[in-house]
Write an enzyme that holds these catalytic residues in place. Structure first.
Site, PDB file in Angstrom:
ATOM      1  N   ARG A  45      45.350 -18.595  26.705  1.00  0.00           N
ATOM      2  CA  ARG A  45      44.353 -17.770  26.020  1.00  0.00           C
ATOM      3  C   ARG A  45      42.954 -18.103  26.526  1.00  0.00           C
ATOM      4  O   ARG A  45      42.714 -19.145  27.134  1.00  0.00           O
ATOM      5  CB  ARG A  45      44.394 -17.978  24.511  1.00  0.00           C
ATOM      6  CG  ARG A  45      44.167 -19.426  24.057  1.00  0.00           C
ATOM      7  CD  ARG A  45      42.761 -19.696  23.568  1.00  0.00           C
ATOM      8  NE  ARG A  45      42.539 -21.124  23.352  1.00  0.00           N
ATOM      9  CZ  ARG A  45      42.005 -21.912  24.238  1.00  0.00           C
ATOM     10  NH1 ARG A  45      41.641 -21.468  25.437  1.00  0.00           N
ATOM     11  NH2 ARG A  45      41.819 -23.209  23.976  1.00  0.00           N
ATOM     12  N   SER A 147      44.431 -23.346  27.739  1.00  0.00           N
ATOM     13  CA  SER A 147      45.534 -23.619  26.831  1.00  0.00           C
ATOM     14  C   SER A 147      46.919 -23.643  27.469  1.00  0.00           C
ATOM     15  O   SER A 147      47.904 -23.159  26.901  1.00  0.00           O
ATOM     16  CB  SER A 147      45.478 -22.581  25.703  1.00  0.00           C
ATOM     17  OG  SER A 147      46.303 -22.949  24.679  1.00  0.00           O
ATOM     18  N   SER A 148      47.004 -24.244  28.647  1.00  0.00           N
ATOM     19  CA  SER A 148      48.326 -24.349  29.289  1.00  0.00           C
ATOM     20  C   SER A 148      49.241 -25.250  28.453  1.00  0.00           C
ATOM     21  O   SER A 148      50.443 -24.992  28.338  1.00  0.00           O
ATOM     22  CB  SER A 148      48.196 -24.899  30.707  1.00  0.00           C
ATOM     23  OG  SER A 148      47.610 -26.170  30.685  1.00  0.00           O
ATOM     24  N   ASP A 192      45.241 -21.988  19.474  1.00  0.00           N
ATOM     25  CA  ASP A 192      45.963 -21.734  20.730  1.00  0.00           C
ATOM     26  C   ASP A 192      47.388 -21.247  20.467  1.00  0.00           C
ATOM     27  O   ASP A 192      47.867 -20.300  21.096  1.00  0.00           O
ATOM     28  CB  ASP A 192      46.014 -23.014  21.579  1.00  0.00           C
ATOM     29  CG  ASP A 192      44.637 -23.639  21.754  1.00  0.00           C
ATOM     30  OD1 ASP A 192      43.647 -22.948  21.464  1.00  0.00           O
ATOM     31  OD2 ASP A 192      44.562 -24.808  22.159  1.00  0.00           O
ATOM     32  N   LYS A 236      42.578 -32.812  27.164  1.00  0.00           N
ATOM     33  CA  LYS A 236      42.087 -33.341  25.894  1.00  0.00           C
ATOM     34  C   LYS A 236      42.953 -34.459  25.328  1.00  0.00           C
ATOM     35  O   LYS A 236      42.494 -35.229  24.496  1.00  0.00           O
ATOM     36  CB  LYS A 236      41.845 -32.233  24.871  1.00  0.00           C
ATOM     37  CG  LYS A 236      43.044 -31.463  24.384  1.00  0.00           C
ATOM     38  CD  LYS A 236      42.583 -30.409  23.381  1.00  0.00           C
ATOM     39  CE  LYS A 236      43.736 -29.593  22.835  1.00  0.00           C
ATOM     40  NZ  LYS A 236      44.499 -28.863  23.868  1.00  0.00           N
TER      41      LYS A 236
HETATM   42  C1  GLA Z   1      41.474 -26.939  21.919  1.00  0.00           C
HETATM   43  C2  GLA Z   1      42.289 -27.008  20.641  1.00  0.00           C
HETATM   44  C3  GLA Z   1      41.975 -25.815  19.757  1.00  0.00           C
HETATM   45  C4  GLA Z   1      40.466 -25.686  19.537  1.00  0.00           C
HETATM   46  C5  GLA Z   1      39.713 -25.736  20.864  1.00  0.00           C
HETATM   47  C6  GLA Z   1      38.217 -25.777  20.684  1.00  0.00           C
HETATM   48  O1  GLA Z   1      41.880 -25.849  22.677  1.00  0.00           O
HETATM   49  O2  GLA Z   1      43.665 -27.028  20.929  1.00  0.00           O
HETATM   50  O3  GLA Z   1      42.684 -25.922  18.549  1.00  0.00           O
HETATM   51  O4  GLA Z   1      40.040 -26.680  18.656  1.00  0.00           O
HETATM   52  O5  GLA Z   1      40.092 -26.848  21.634  1.00  0.00           O
HETATM   53  O6  GLA Z   1      37.754 -24.612  20.101  1.00  0.00           O
END
Ligand code: GLA
Length: 460
Positions: A45, A147-148, A192, A236
């Site tokens: 996304r 968001s992979s 995500d 992350k």
């Molecule tokens: C990551 C997290 C999401 C959101 C974004 C920041 O993608 O997985 O849930 O918190 O960071 O908006």
């Protein structure tokens, strides 16, 4: 020098879905000596606006991209779960389906699959699962804010559900996958996973939480959304930046609640404080001015505000990888969250009302969002700041980092008639001139449209 860049050999994953399915079927056959019984896709996304507020309880506004995770699946009679990936960078993995261990210390690719697998297994309280063979093919650039990782968790969740022959709604699937991704150690919100399941082609979505629901947001037809990768990788789960922000917001919510005489110990999210007080976001910004100070808080000060010991703070409020944090910028993070939550609602309203200068107004909100992420939330980096400047210089009405930040991609709103020159100039200025040509690929700079959500295919 210019756009489009010279044709290079097609890289893995740059093929249309039908072709990828056939390729996957062939590779599955060479790998496991059999034919897949079904295939599942789950998209990545791009978040258009509403950054770092989902885990505070606030609505966000993403759309699915075309890039996705695709998995070919064959259930087997043994209890062995065998995972393979078409990308040789990701080694094979196999484990007993009834003894899933997720190592939080290493964000290895297969652990994301295991999160989705375990989430569904636990939801149904199952302990005696059959195994399966899975071959994964992903074309979402990793560690780029698209968001992979969640797409893999969602894909694995839907694979597991299908193998079990059970049914769940998309909302239930999204909630289970959001919860189970936390097995990896990050305290993400649900954006995500929700968009990966609830996306529909042709429309962005306002995603609201508690209860989770998705509402169509029609984007203006005169504009195109362009994704550009800063080529700074950010995973992350590999650093504590992300969880530190989640904890800062949690502490701020508790301090605000205490300040207003609410029962603060159960409060976890900034949205709960607003809901309990029953006031507007503007009013929450005013309350923040009185209740919190711009100087960073030490753990000792947080403890004295809440009347708890350092031991209680570390073990009962903070997450395992944030226990040693010494500085909490509660005022700045709170200001970002309440103002960003308001920008999301304004963005949706402008899309609905579609005034003559819609694109300009949306662009301004995106620019404000970037400034707030950079200055108050401190989740940008010099390359992202440079990239948004370049995008604005060459025709974007607005440009901002997207996803968690600290690297990864930007998203820009560009008037449709300026798209070609925009792409050419940004390519030259960010990738060619600054020596990033080596890292440039087709996936580094592209226009995107709202794509569809997760799906199961019975045939290639
Ligand atoms: C990551 C997290 C999401 C959101 C974004 C920041 O993608 O997985 O849930 O918190 O960071 O908006």
């Amino acid at each position: 020098a210019g756009w489009p860049p010279p044709a290079t050999k097609k890289r893995q994953g740059e093929y249309p879905l039908a072709f990828r399915l056939l390729k996957l079927k062939d590779m599955f056959n060479s790998k496991f000596g059999s034919t897949p019984k079904f295939y599942v896709r789950a998209p990545g996304r791009v978040n258009i606006i509403g950054e770092h507020i989902d885990y505070c309880g606030y609505s966000v506004l993403p759309m699915a991209v075309e890039q996705d995770m695709l998995i070919a699946v064959e259930p087997v009679k043994t209890q062995t779960l065998q995972l393979a990936n078409t990308n040789p960078l990701y080694p094979d993995f196999s484990t007993n389906a009834n003894n899933i261990q997720i190592d939080k210390t290493k964000p290895l690719w297969h652990n994301y699959f295991l999160c989705g697998f375990k989430g569904i297994q636990e939801h149904f309280g199952l302990s005696n699962l059959t195994g399966m063979n899975c071959l994964v093919d992903g074309n979402i650039p990793p560690s780029s804010g698209l968001s992979s990782s969640s797409a893999l968790v969602c894909c694995a969740g839907l694979v597991t559900l299908t193998v079990l022959g059970m049914n769940l709604s998309k909302v239930e699937l999204a909630e289970i996958c959001a919860k189970s991704e936390r097995y990896i150690g990050t305290e993400g919100g649900g954006m995500d996973q929700s968009i990966s399941f609830l996306a529909e082609e042709g429309t962005a979505k306002l995603i609201e939480f508690s209860p989770l629901r998705a509402t169509d947001v029609k984007l203006p037809s005169g504009a195109v959304f362009v994704i550009a990768n800063s080529c700074v990788e950010m995973n992350k789960a590999a650093t504590s930046h992300f969880n530190v922000r989640v904890m800062e917001c949690r502490l701020a919510a508790k301090l605000l609640a205490k300040y207003r005489g609410l029962q603060w110990d159960k409060v976890l999210r900034l949205e709960e404080v607003q809901a309990t007080l029953g006031v507007s976001l503007q009013e929450m910004l005013r309350i923040t001015e009185h209740a919190l100070h711009p100087e960073p808080y030490s753990p000792e000060e947080v403890c004295s505000c809440l009347g708890i010991s350092l031991q209680e703070l570390r073990t009962q409020i903070l997450s395992p990888n944030t226990q040693d944090v010494l500085v909490f910028k509660l005022y700045q993070r709170t200001k970002h969250v309440y103002s960003e939550a308001a920008r999301v609602l304004q963005f949706k309203k402008i899309c609905e009302e579609a005034p003559d200068n819609t694109v300009q107004l949306l662009g301004e909100l995106m620019n404000q969002s970037h400034a707030s992420c950079r200055d108050l939330y401190e989740c940008s980096c010099p390359e992202l700041d440079q990239l948004v400047d370049i995008c604005r210089k060459f025709g974007a009405q607005g440009s901002r980092l997207t996803g968690a930040g600290w690297g990864g991609c930007t998203v820009s709103i560009v008037p449709a008639d300026k798209l070609t020159s925009f792409l050419a100039h940004v390519h030259e200025a960010y990738y060619q001139r600054s020596g990033r040509n080596g890292t440039f690929e087709k996936q580094s700079l592209f226009a995107t449209k709202p794509g569809g959500g997760a799906l199961v295919f019975l045939e290639a």
